[in-house]
Design a protein around this motif. Sequence first.
Motif, PDB file in Angstrom:
ATOM      1  N   LEU A 165      35.343  22.838 -21.236  1.00 29.79           N
ATOM      2  CA  LEU A 165      34.678  24.083 -21.613  1.00 29.79           C
ATOM      3  C   LEU A 165      33.230  23.725 -21.899  1.00 29.79           C
ATOM      4  O   LEU A 165      32.931  23.038 -22.879  1.00 29.79           O
ATOM      5  CB  LEU A 165      35.332  24.704 -22.849  1.00 29.79           C
ATOM      6  CG  LEU A 165      36.790  25.158 -22.721  1.00 29.79           C
ATOM      7  CD1 LEU A 165      37.269  25.778 -24.028  1.00 29.79           C
ATOM      8  CD2 LEU A 165      36.956  26.152 -21.573  1.00 29.79           C
ATOM      9  N   VAL A 217      35.912  20.265 -25.000  1.00 31.55           N
ATOM     10  CA  VAL A 217      34.766  21.110 -25.322  1.00 31.55           C
ATOM     11  C   VAL A 217      33.507  20.254 -25.398  1.00 31.55           C
ATOM     12  O   VAL A 217      33.483  19.221 -26.080  1.00 31.55           O
ATOM     13  CB  VAL A 217      34.991  21.839 -26.665  1.00 31.55           C
ATOM     14  CG1 VAL A 217      33.685  22.425 -27.180  1.00 31.55           C
ATOM     15  CG2 VAL A 217      36.033  22.929 -26.505  1.00 31.55           C
ATOM     16  N   MET A 243      30.879  28.666 -20.125  1.00 28.35           N
ATOM     17  CA  MET A 243      30.905  29.742 -21.109  1.00 28.35           C
ATOM     18  C   MET A 243      29.483  30.109 -21.522  1.00 28.35           C
ATOM     19  O   MET A 243      28.604  29.250 -21.620  1.00 28.35           O
ATOM     20  CB  MET A 243      31.687  29.302 -22.355  1.00 28.35           C
ATOM     21  CG  MET A 243      33.087  28.786 -22.113  1.00 28.35           C
ATOM     22  SD  MET A 243      34.264  30.097 -21.750  1.00 28.35           S
ATOM     23  CE  MET A 243      34.288  30.975 -23.326  1.00 28.35           C
ATOM     24  N   LEU A 298      33.605  33.866 -20.283  1.00 23.70           N
ATOM     25  CA  LEU A 298      33.700  32.934 -19.174  1.00 23.70           C
ATOM     26  C   LEU A 298      32.770  33.406 -18.059  1.00 23.70           C
ATOM     27  O   LEU A 298      32.904  34.528 -17.566  1.00 23.70           O
ATOM     28  CB  LEU A 298      35.143  32.876 -18.668  1.00 23.70           C
ATOM     29  CG  LEU A 298      35.414  32.002 -17.448  1.00 23.70           C
ATOM     30  CD1 LEU A 298      35.183  30.533 -17.774  1.00 23.70           C
ATOM     31  CD2 LEU A 298      36.845  32.206 -16.950  1.00 23.70           C
ATOM     32  N   LYS A 358      33.089  28.411 -26.703  1.00 26.84           N
ATOM     33  CA  LYS A 358      33.959  27.328 -26.229  1.00 26.84           C
ATOM     34  C   LYS A 358      34.793  26.700 -27.356  1.00 26.84           C
ATOM     35  O   LYS A 358      35.998  26.467 -27.185  1.00 26.84           O
ATOM     36  CB  LYS A 358      33.134  26.257 -25.512  1.00 26.84           C
ATOM     37  CG  LYS A 358      32.027  25.625 -26.318  1.00 26.84           C
ATOM     38  CD  LYS A 358      31.138  24.744 -25.444  1.00 26.84           C
ATOM     39  CE  LYS A 358      30.143  23.959 -26.295  1.00 26.84           C
ATOM     40  NZ  LYS A 358      29.212  24.841 -27.045  1.00 26.84           N
TER      41      LYS A 358
END
Length: 361
Positions: free
Chosen positions: A42, A199, A216, A221, A50
Amino acid sequence: MTGGAAAVRSGIRFDRVSVAYGGNVVLDGLDLTVEPGEVMALLGPSGSGKTTALRAVAGFVRPASGRVYIGDRDVTALPPHKRGIGMVVQSYALFPHLRVQDNVAFGLKAQKADRAEIPGRVAEALELVGMAAYARRYPRELSGGQQQRVAIARALAIRPGVLLLDEPLSALDAQLRSGMLAELARLHRELPDVSLLYVTHDQVEALTLADRIAVMDRARLQDCGTPQELYRRPRTEFTASFVGNANLLPVTVAEAPGTVDFAGHALAVPTGEVAAGVTATLCVRPHLVGLGDGPNALTGTIAEVQWRGSTHRLYVEVDGHRIKADLRELRETPALGDRATLHFAAQDAVLLPAGAGASRG
């Protein structure tokens, strides 16, 4: 895991997950699937949503709407300790009064694992991260990189099907970060059944480690795809600028097929089915821009030169627009104010129509 039962093979699914704090939406309708055994990064700036997404999987935040699944289980209402996940955070979160082996055993004891199995599983996890020789040390006796390995071993000791990593390398210096990236890649090869949700705001980490990257921004998204897809063929300006570095040039699609107009210059690039007259953005990566005459040549004035060791980055002003070029082995460094001609091949450019932004996954 070596020496014991493998982790249960499971993935993660976000089904229209939204999270809000006091009316402020911090995650907005996330639809995303992490396949079993996949590494999903992410990637996004601070405040993009995220970390909130990861915390929703961990059970630390409750969605305002939508459902979270781990494997086939709806875990939306389950407390964290019943989700069967491992988690590593940027602060390591080791207990300073416990030795390494006891830190690693903590999760097993919390899960009420068979006491006779705990020493073997601790040793297995420490061996996996290369920390077996440090089992009796305290966290204060370890470097930052070693503490991070212990945190990873603690997460792996419970044999999770899902491993969550929240900015796990941000506290490390550049050299340690590079080494830990290699270690995480090795761990994933040795634990192919474990799904990783990683992340980060660091594009290098995402490009290096992930099978796919979910980009993100502003709680949503924006795009999702393999690192190669997002780097070579981004679908949005945000993706182009955040995954790698990019020249983003405003253009208008011309009447002639495969041609766009940039500040009065006709450039030959793939236009696909974009209609003539449509305004768009042309994406060209700096390392694909050459110096001197060639296809799609643009001449301007050198505004800045940066030496970066293996490359020089030139910033060239062309009709009010600054274009970046990363060039290797320049025999002579151009001077500020010199005239320079840049060029790029048609196949190295990507046309991003205005408003493009549908996600891929």
